[in-house]
Scaffold this active site. Structure first.
Site, PDB file in Angstrom:
ATOM      1  N   ASP A  11       0.840  -1.202   0.000  1.00 41.53           N
ATOM      2  CA  ASP A  11       0.000   0.000   0.000  1.00 41.53           C
ATOM      3  C   ASP A  11       0.873   1.248   0.000  1.00 41.53           C
ATOM      4  O   ASP A  11       2.083   1.176   0.216  1.00 41.53           O
ATOM      5  CB  ASP A  11      -0.962  -0.001   1.200  1.00 41.53           C
ATOM      6  CG  ASP A  11      -0.309  -0.515   2.484  1.00 41.53           C
ATOM      7  OD1 ASP A  11       0.878  -0.196   2.739  1.00 41.53           O
ATOM      8  OD2 ASP A  11      -0.970  -1.241   3.241  1.00 41.53           O
ATOM      9  N   ASP A  55      -8.698  -4.457  14.326  1.00 47.67           N
ATOM     10  CA  ASP A  55     -10.049  -4.669  13.802  1.00 47.67           C
ATOM     11  C   ASP A  55     -10.078  -5.711  12.688  1.00 47.67           C
ATOM     12  O   ASP A  55     -11.090  -5.902  12.024  1.00 47.67           O
ATOM     13  CB  ASP A  55     -10.640  -3.356  13.293  1.00 47.67           C
ATOM     14  CG  ASP A  55      -9.800  -2.697  12.207  1.00 47.67           C
ATOM     15  OD1 ASP A  55      -8.763  -3.278  11.830  1.00 47.67           O
ATOM     16  OD2 ASP A  55     -10.174  -1.610  11.736  1.00 47.67           O
ATOM     17  N   HIS A  74      -8.122  -5.697   9.909  1.00 49.71           N
ATOM     18  CA  HIS A  74      -7.809  -5.235   8.558  1.00 49.71           C
ATOM     19  C   HIS A  74      -6.447  -5.758   8.103  1.00 49.71           C
ATOM     20  O   HIS A  74      -5.552  -6.000   8.908  1.00 49.71           O
ATOM     21  CB  HIS A  74      -7.884  -3.709   8.453  1.00 49.71           C
ATOM     22  CG  HIS A  74      -6.719  -2.977   9.064  1.00 49.71           C
ATOM     23  ND1 HIS A  74      -6.804  -2.290  10.262  1.00 49.71           N
ATOM     24  CD2 HIS A  74      -5.447  -2.800   8.629  1.00 49.71           C
ATOM     25  CE1 HIS A  74      -5.633  -1.736  10.532  1.00 49.71           C
ATOM     26  NE2 HIS A  74      -4.793  -2.037   9.561  1.00 49.71           N
ATOM     27  N   GLU A 124     -10.156  -2.024   5.373  1.00 48.94           N
ATOM     28  CA  GLU A 124     -10.825  -1.920   6.660  1.00 48.94           C
ATOM     29  C   GLU A 124     -12.051  -2.839   6.698  1.00 48.94           C
ATOM     30  O   GLU A 124     -12.480  -3.364   5.662  1.00 48.94           O
ATOM     31  CB  GLU A 124     -11.243  -0.466   6.912  1.00 48.94           C
ATOM     32  CG  GLU A 124     -10.098   0.532   6.961  1.00 48.94           C
ATOM     33  CD  GLU A 124      -9.266   0.430   8.230  1.00 48.94           C
ATOM     34  OE1 GLU A 124      -9.632  -0.359   9.134  1.00 48.94           O
ATOM     35  OE2 GLU A 124      -8.238   1.132   8.327  1.00 48.94           O
TER      36      GLU A 124
END
Length: 261
Positions: free
Chosen positions: A67, A136, A138, A143
């Site tokens: 990314d 979470d 991800h 996400e």
């Protein structure tokens, strides 16, 4: 998926580095997908030590980025391209000519995303993709509720992510970009081997959801259950919520050493 429980982050780094070294011995020009953050640093350090000792030749290895920030110049010290150059390429002695990454400064960001997806395919796809995981669930910047079939695309950072990343920008959240380009979950799943590394108690709930929960977009990393060769390497703290932890330890202890991960 295979779950490997190790004593600590250093031990995890050694296991993953050895898997990469074995890959490079078989396929010297393998395309390695790398991630930023503190979690994979022990992997890069262990791999650099092997290369320095002559235990593995990394001279033909290729590196692919997971990314990148949108709008941050490539030469900015906190662009992920710069971070990976410092933490991966330079320690391994790999030049930027062997590096693949999306153009975060492109005027047409969508075209840049599509171009990166194509570049990965043209390169023969990633041989081994190293992943971290968020609290979470991800992976990359996918996400919760990201499509499990998503391709490389632009994503808007949550305010919490920008707050968390502000420490890399002198504590000034105003300097943290609002958007990133990330490989999508569908893109990530095209790698031949996925290795997710997680350490610390803060990751325990996400690891349990990834490994033992249902495949669901609310936990993007759970998509690894769909992959034919996915390995999750966790320390004892990150494994603390796994109901099948004893089985995972037993299975790995009985595995032939030559098989690796």
């Amino acid at each position: 998926m295979e779950v490997v429980i190790v004593p600590d982050a250093r031990a995890g780094g050694e296991i993953v580095a050895e898997a990469i070294a074995r890959l490079l011995r078989r396929t010297p020009d393998a395309l390695l997908g790398v991630a930023t953050g503190s979690t994979p640093l022990p992997v890069y350090e262990a791999l650099a030590a092997r290369a320095g000792a002559g235990a593995v030749d990394v001279s033909r290895a290729r590196i692919a980025q997971l990314d990148e920030y949108v709008g941050l110049p490539a030469e900015h010290p906190q662009s992920y391209r710069s971070v990976l150059r410092r933490e991966v390429l330079e320690p391994l002695g790999i030049g930027m000519d062997a590096f693949l990454g999306p153009d975060g400064t492109a005027e047409d960001v969508q075209a840049a995303c599509e171009a990166y997806d194509k570049a990965l395919a043209d390169a023969g796809s990633v041989d081994l993709q190293l992943l971290g995981i968020g609290t979470d669930g991800h992976i990359g910047f996918n996400e919760p509720c990201s499509s499990l079939a998503s391709r490389t695309r632009i994503k808007t950072l949550t305010e919490q992510t920008r707050v968390d990343n502000a420490r890399f920008f002198g504590g000034d959240i105003g300097q943290v970009p609002h958007h990133v380009i990330t490989q999508g979950i569908g893109t990530i799943l095209e790698a031949r081997h996925l290795v997710l590394l997680a350490t610390g108690e803060g990751k325990a709930e996400a690891v349990a959801a990834t490994v033992e929960g249902p495949v669901a977009a609310v936990c993007p990393a759970s998509a690894l259950q769909l992959h034919p060769h996915a390995t999750v390497v966790v320390d004892e703290a990150a494994a603390s919520e796994l109901k099948l932890a004893d089985y995972f330890r037993h299975a790995y202890a009985g595995k032939p050493e030559w098989q690796g991960i």
